[in-house]
Design an enzyme around this catalytic site. Structure first.
Site, PDB file in Angstrom:
ATOM      1  N   TRP A 101       0.829  -1.215   0.000  1.00  0.00           N
ATOM      2  CA  TRP A 101       0.000   0.000   0.000  1.00  0.00           C
ATOM      3  C   TRP A 101       0.858   1.257   0.000  1.00  0.00           C
ATOM      4  CZ3 TRP A 101      -4.314  -0.389  -2.184  1.00  0.00           C
ATOM      5  CH2 TRP A 101      -5.074  -1.540  -2.055  1.00  0.00           C
ATOM      6  N   ASP A 170      -2.045   6.422   6.409  1.00  0.00           N
ATOM      7  CA  ASP A 170      -3.092   5.577   5.838  1.00  0.00           C
ATOM      8  C   ASP A 170      -3.461   4.519   6.879  1.00  0.00           C
ATOM      9  OD1 ASP A 170      -4.653   3.744   4.540  1.00  0.00           O
ATOM     10  OD2 ASP A 170      -3.256   3.363   2.882  1.00  0.00           O
ATOM     11  N   LYS A 194     -12.603  -2.086   6.113  1.00  0.00           N
ATOM     12  CA  LYS A 194     -11.887  -3.018   6.975  1.00  0.00           C
ATOM     13  C   LYS A 194     -12.397  -2.955   8.418  1.00  0.00           C
ATOM     14  CE  LYS A 194      -8.769  -3.069   3.459  1.00  0.00           C
ATOM     15  NZ  LYS A 194      -7.934  -2.191   2.656  1.00  0.00           N
TER      16      LYS A 194
HETATM   17  C1  LIG Z   1      -7.442  -1.647   1.577  1.00  0.00           C
HETATM   18  C2  LIG Z   1      -6.374  -0.631   1.694  1.00  0.00           C
HETATM   19  C3  LIG Z   1      -6.267   0.427   0.787  1.00  0.00           C
HETATM   20  C4  LIG Z   1      -7.180   0.558  -0.410  1.00  0.00           C
HETATM   21  O1  LIG Z   1      -8.394   1.049  -0.017  1.00  0.00           O
HETATM   22  P1  LIG Z   1      -9.519   1.447  -1.093  1.00  0.00           P
HETATM   23  O2  LIG Z   1     -10.571   1.999  -0.192  1.00  0.00           O
HETATM   24  O3  LIG Z   1      -9.909   0.179  -1.789  1.00  0.00           O
HETATM   25  O4  LIG Z   1      -8.951   2.438  -2.014  1.00  0.00           O
HETATM   26  C5  LIG Z   1      -5.280   1.360   0.973  1.00  0.00           C
HETATM   27  N1  LIG Z   1      -4.424   1.274   2.010  1.00  0.00           N
HETATM   28  C6  LIG Z   1      -4.501   0.266   2.906  1.00  0.00           C
HETATM   29  C7  LIG Z   1      -3.519   0.221   4.047  1.00  0.00           C
HETATM   30  C8  LIG Z   1      -5.467  -0.709   2.776  1.00  0.00           C
HETATM   31  O5  LIG Z   1      -5.551  -1.712   3.669  1.00  0.00           O
END
Ligand SMILES: *Cc1c(COP(=O)(O)O)cnc(C)c1O
Length: 358
Positions: A101, A170, A194
């Site tokens: 990511w 993030d 998540k």
């Molecule tokens: C799942 C995830 C993403 C992507 O998220 P989207 O909402 O599908 O764009 C980005 N960063 C992390 C750490 C993730 O777990």
């Protein structure tokens, strides 16, 4: 009806109580005669849902008053672009590269400026760079990192220090898993699917001084000012996702908030890592100092048994354990909604499988 233990990395399991409440309120939300899905986002019913969700999240995370909470669309991936687009002054951005990511965030930032990799996990290693090894470009507009790498199962054991430079994180796969000192961050963002609610909603917590008055030629929808200035109602927000996130926040509050969540999450993760480490059959490659509480990848001693493991686990009601295609093996995502009984059931299944195949 029988519900399984769903170890999906995302979209992921939601608390059963929340789903039942949504089911009860589906056709007639609290006497309104409508489903939340059918309501105007500007009507008083939805406004009350939206405000309650925000105030519960503020309480859960102890978000200081000088931060805005935004309920957006576009996923965490949308933030990969919005961050450089809105925060660029000098056009130099610091990033830590610790996994899949991080790499995606970096690739997007490179479209809008120059990226300095201030620290990185070497290929094939499962750790994070030490604070004293970081080389942060002092002229950078911000430092971005990924506290929990969902795919590699690597988690930062510390909050990177970068002085007055805004720290951007993030939090997609670790938000709400434990208390966090929001005041250390310029922006915290997370895709909801998540640990917050259903896919389609993105939560952004942003310090007000980082909301630029002028974001240059960034599209209106990709400008923080647009959303901050209209309480996330510049256009139609993802109303049902917002509502479900609110039900999850309320569930968290009823269950003791993030301190209680942290205790349970730590117990779940410890039990699973211990089971892996004590076996001679399963392996987790991550440095014990930076093992994720939320995403636990593991391999079997013999990869030819992967398909059998998955099939038998599925029959035992343990679903979505297949590892990410880039890592292989298995991955158990054990977010807030995964009960301890689910982790225990997995541990028992693993021990039994090892006995029969080890
Ligand atoms: C799942 C995830 C993403 C992507 O998220 P989207 O909402 O599908 O764009 C980005 N960063 C992390 C750490 C993730 O777990």
């Amino acid at each position: 009806m029988s519900r399984v233990y769903n170890f999906s990395a995302g979209p992921a399991a939601l608390p059963e109580e929340v789903l039942k409440q949504a089911q009860e309120e589906m056709l007639d939300w609290r006497g309104s005669g409508m489903s939340v899905m059918e309501m105007s986002h500007r009507g008083k019913e939805f406004m009350s849902i939206a405000e309650q969700a925000e105030s519960d999240l503020r309480e859960l995370m102890a978000i200081p008053d000088n931060y805005k909470v935004l309920f957006l669309q576009g996923g965490a991936s949308g933030q990969f672009a919005m961050i450089p687009l809105n925060l660029r002054k000098k056009g130099v951005f610091n990033y830590l590269n610790t996994g899949s990511w991080s790499k995606k965030a970096i690739a997007e930032a490179k479209r809008y400026g120059e990226v300095n990799i201030a620290g990185a996990t070497p290929d094939g290693e499962f750790t994070v760079p030490a604070q004293d090894s970081l080389s942060i470009d002092a002229s950078g507009d911000y430092l971005h990192y990924t506290p929990n790498e969902t795919i590699q199962g690597i988690e930062f054991p510390y909050i990177p220090e970068c002085g007055d430079m805004p720290l951007i994180a993030d939090f997609s796969s670790t938000i709400l898993s434990r208390p966090v000192d929001v005041s250390k961050y310029g922006i915290i963002y997370a895709g909801a699917q998540k640990n917050i609610g259903p896919a389609g909603l993105t939560v952004v917590i942003i310090r007000e001084d980082l909301i630029a008055d002028d974001a240059g030629d960034a599209p209106t929808m990709m400008t923080y000012k647009t959303h901050a200035g209209s309480d996330s109602m510049y256009n139609t927000p993802p109303t049902y996702g917002w509502y479900l996130a609110g039900l999850v926040f309320d569930w968290l509050k009823r269950n003791g908030g993030l301190t209680a969540m942290a205790e349970v999450n730590e117990r779940k993760a410890k039990a699973l890592y211990q089971a892996i480490d004590q076996s001679g059959f399963y392996n987790n490659p991550v440095d014990p100092n930076c093992r994720s509480w939320m995403n636990v990848p593991f391999t079997l001693a013999n990869a030819e048994l992967d398909a059998t493991f998955l099939a038998e686990a599925g029959e035992a009601g343990l679903k979505t354990l297949k590892g990410h295609r880039s890592v292989g093996g298995m991955r158990a995502s054990i977010y807030n909604a995964m009960p301890e009984a689910g982790v225990q059931a997995l541990i028992e299944f693993m021990a039994d499988f090892e006995k029969r195949n080890g």
